[in-house]
Design an enzyme around this catalytic site. Structure first.
Site, mmCIF file in Angstrom:
data_model
loop_
_atom_site.group_PDB
_atom_site.id
_atom_site.type_symbol
_atom_site.label_atom_id
_atom_site.label_comp_id
_atom_site.label_asym_id
_atom_site.label_seq_id
_atom_site.Cartn_x
_atom_site.Cartn_y
_atom_site.Cartn_z
ATOM 1 N NE ARG A 64 -3.855 5.887 6.255
ATOM 2 C CZ ARG A 64 -4.507 5.405 5.231
ATOM 3 N NH1 ARG A 64 -3.919 5.240 4.063
ATOM 4 N NH2 ARG A 64 -5.773 5.074 5.371
ATOM 5 C CD GLU A 140 0.826 -5.724 -5.797
ATOM 6 O OE1 GLU A 140 1.568 -4.972 -6.452
ATOM 7 O OE2 GLU A 140 0.491 -6.852 -6.183
#
Length: 180
Positions: A64, A140
């Site tokens: 993150r 992706e």
């Protein structure tokens, strides 16, 4: 509730991104004064509390950027325009974990940060997982690793802040209370 309502006078659009929109609203306060509110508009998200046949919780680990670290989370994802939350939940479960299900129940929904964002997260539960024969391609730019852990191990990881987000903390509390 209307007694605290703030009336919007003007909205200035600041940023229109792929995930969020940022705006600054000028508002009239309940006492007649004016103020500014910096707001994030978000399409909403889903999160899935998924249990395996062995009663393990399915987690994904991902980096993150906002935190500059990886954390373990329950599978989750952003609602696509026009997509029902239960459809998003099944899609995200498949993309992130390699599991699917024909049965999910809605547990709750909650606002993540109502002081500045309108993101609403819908939380689903399933304990009827089936492994997919073929992997479903995810985003992706998303890299995840799947973990299946018992509740006690997940609680330990939460104490160590490896699990450190609200939706996953909620999921662990839900599962703990469900067993009582």
């Amino acid at each position: 509730m209307k007694k605290f309502e703030e009336k919007t006078i003007a909205t200035e659009k600041i940023f229109n991104g792929k995930v969020i929109k940022l705006q600054v609203d000028s508002v009239t306060l309940p006492d007649g004064n004016t103020s500014k509110r910096e707001l994030i508009k978000h399409p909403g998200a889903v999160a899935i509390i998924a249990l395996t046949d062995e009663n393990n919780i399915v987690f994904v680990e991902q980096y993150r950027k906002a935190l500059e670290k990886s954390i373990l989370e329950i599978p989750a994802g952003k609602l696509e325009e026009g997509e029902a939350p239960e459809v998003t939940a099944k899609r995200e479960l498949e993309e992130e974990t390699g599991y699917t299900t024909e049965h999910m129940e809605m547990v709750t929904s909650f606002y993540t940060s109502p002081g500045f964002a309108d993101e609403l997260v819908y939380v689903y539960f399933t304990d009827q997982l089936q492994r997919l024969d073929d992997a479903v391609a995810g985003d992706e730019d998303e890299f995840v690793e799947v973990y299946e852990l018992p509740l006690e191990e997940a609680e330990r990881l939460m104490a160590e802040q490896r699990i450190h987000d609200a939706k996953t903390a909620y999921a662990l509390l839900y599962l703990k209370n469900r067993r009582v």
